[in-house]
Design an enzyme around this catalytic site. Structure first.
Site, mmCIF file in Angstrom:
data_model
loop_
_atom_site.group_PDB
_atom_site.id
_atom_site.type_symbol
_atom_site.label_atom_id
_atom_site.label_comp_id
_atom_site.label_asym_id
_atom_site.label_seq_id
_atom_site.Cartn_x
_atom_site.Cartn_y
_atom_site.Cartn_z
ATOM 1 C CG ASP A 227 -2.287 0.620 0.951
ATOM 2 O OD1 ASP A 227 -2.322 1.857 0.824
ATOM 3 O OD2 ASP A 227 -3.294 -0.100 0.853
ATOM 4 C CG HIS A 277 -5.502 3.745 1.094
ATOM 5 N ND1 HIS A 277 -5.050 2.476 0.818
ATOM 6 C CD2 HIS A 277 -6.834 3.734 0.861
ATOM 7 C CE1 HIS A 277 -6.076 1.734 0.414
ATOM 8 N NE2 HIS A 277 -7.164 2.471 0.440
ATOM 9 C CB SER A 449 -9.733 0.231 0.678
ATOM 10 O OG SER A 449 -9.362 0.758 -0.551
#
Length: 504
Positions: A227, A277, A449
């Site tokens: 990520d 994120h 996600s």
């Protein structure tokens, strides 16, 4: 008010129109775009218009379907970088020296050097030591045509082309896609407090995750996360990873992303999240169960290996694609890593990333990927890459209305294996709770996600309970513990996983 870190596919507005007319030929498109010669360099808007037509009519795009002119034009606009996957069909990697493949690679490089009139040093940009992938500098359309005539090339892709945006749209790809570092105070209706003063997200109750903890907490299982990295300002994903009921485990952070606009740059950016994120996904999987009134992760005793492989969730940059590829190879080479979680992606497949996934899969990894997240009026788009691959397990998010209603921003389709409840149907559509980017902060996170990271955490619970099981055994247990099993819904797969059943 909900805050969705718009995980995947955050091109913001993917298409300006959702019509699916019959696909026009490239001759028709050339006429529409006033292309005068097959050797004219197409503009970026012209290339994007062609990509749009494929996506809107077929739901997919592949550089192998376009003409030499389109591929060459995209290569030129993308710093002349042409990524070449060589070898026979399906021959994505090698685990030992292979004279035949070395000869094939050498012949391709020599042909490019000859066609371009350059030296080896000028032609060869990247030569992967494991994957059958090379990056070459190509400036001439004749080189493209010659390479396409070879039988030992699996794909040719302009991996430096990072300019795709919907035709007639004023919204371009941003480096901040899916990023948010601001925290949010949690509503008391969105969590419960459990010993020794940890906050459990309301979403966990939809899957009996707390009940599963009486059988497994993920101990001795290592999850790999690809990520945007992990925030250095969040101690519970750093120096305080072992805290409270979470003990005896490790967190490791690496970086394979090169934060540079220059393709030739070789200095990686380090492991630290600059987006937010990756921190949210790490928290969902593995944040500790402690006495600090902070959200707890699904597998709060698992080990975590994080790779900052991308700047944001959208794999539209040369260095992002290379970073993800390299992270997949690195995690594939680690015998301790059982599970890989990827809440990142792109509308169509990327050859070198696909090869990396196939390598990691060959090493026994259970790879979870997000089905796609976007704005509600682009939800017609199918499951995105790499969740669209057979080697990955595609996950999407739904609401809590009990009828498997797709979340506001989630994609679904035939590739989906599992669903996770991550959005309230009412109560401001609030999503799951996580640690924030900064020390002391909490946050909300949604989309496919967080559904993917949650599923990766449940898989860690299962593998910790049954440490001698294979990947297929763990996957089968997840399926058997899901609501629709032994049947499979056409768009929602096996449905919601019951974590308690999975670990019993």
């Amino acid at each position: 008010m909900k805050k969705i870190i718009s995980g995947i596919f955050a091109v913001a507005v993917l298409f300006s129109s959702c019509s699916r007319d019959t696909l026009e030929t490239e001759d028709d498109l050339s006429t529409d775009l006033k292309v005068e010669s097959t050797k004219d360099l197409l503009t970026i808007p012209q290339i994007n218009a062609i990509i749009d037509r494929y996506l809107q009519t077929t739901g997919d795009f592949n550089w192998s379907d376009v003409s030499d002119q389109v591929l060459w034009s995209a290569t030129v606009h993308g710093d002349h970088i042409l990524t070449i996957g060589y070898g026979a069909s399906g021959e994505s990697f090698r685990t030992e020296n292979n004279r035949r493949l070395e000869t094939v690679k050498g012949d391709i490089i020599f042909d490019v050097m000859t066609s371009e009139g350059v030296s080896l040093k000028e032609a060869l940009l990247e030569d992967d030591p494991i994957l059958n992938v090379i990056d070459l500098e190509v400036k001439n359309i004749e080189t493209i045509s010659a390479l396409r005539g070879r039988s030992n090339i699996r794909y040719l892709e302009p991996n430096g082309y990072s300019f795709y945006a919907p035709t007639n749209s004023n919204i371009q790809n941003r480096s901040s896609s899916g990023c948010d570092k601001s925290g949010e105070i949690l509503n008391t209706n969105d969590y419960r407090t459990i010993a020794p003063n940890s906050l459990i997200s309301w979403t966990y109750d939809q899957h009996n995750i707390e009940q599963a903890w009486s059988h497994s907490t993920g101990a001795d299982v290592t999850v790999g996360l690809i990520d945007t990295g992990i925030s250095p300002n969040q101690p519970f994903l750093g120096s305080n990873f072992n805290d409270g009921h979470s003990s005896g485990r490790t967190i490791q952070k690496y970086g394979t992303f090169i934060d540079s606009s220059w393709w030739w740059s070789s200095t990686t950016d380090g492991p630290n999240d600059k987006c937010g994120h990756g921190t949210s996904m790490a928290s969902t999987i593995a944040s500790p169960r402690n006495n600090n009134f902070m959200p707890v992760g699904v597998a709060y005793n698992c080990n975590l290996v994080s790779y900052r492989a991308t700047e944001d969730v959208l794999l539209n940059d040369y260095h992002e694609r290379k970073g993800v590829k390299n992270a997949l190879v690195a995690l594939g080479n680690r015998s301790d890593v059982k599970i890989i979680s990827m809440s990142i992606g792109y509308p169509w497949s990327i050859g070198n990333v696909k090869d990396g996934i196939r390598y990691a899969y060959s090493r026994g990894k259970l790879i979870f990927a997000a089905g796609g997240t976007s704005l509600d009026f682009t939800n017609w788009y199918p499951v995105i890459f790499p969740a669209s691959m057979s080697e990955t397990i595609a996950v999407t998010g739904i609401t809590d209305n009990g009828n498997y209603q797709q979340c506001d921003t989630c994609h679904d389709g035939s590739e989906i294996e599992f669903t996770i409840v991550m959005q309230r149907d009412s109560n401001n559509n609030r999503t799951g709770t996580t640690l924030g980017f900064y020390n002391g902060d909490t946050d909300y996170v949604g989309g496919s996600s967080v559904a993917t990271a949650t599923t990766a955490g449940i898989a860690a619970l299962v593998w910790a309970k049954y440490p001698n099981w294979s990947r297929s055994q763990v996957l089968n247990r997840l399926r058997q513990s899901s609501e629709f099993y032994p049947n499979r819904d056409g768009n929602k797969g096996y449905g919601n996983i019951n974590a308690l059943e999975a670990v019993q």
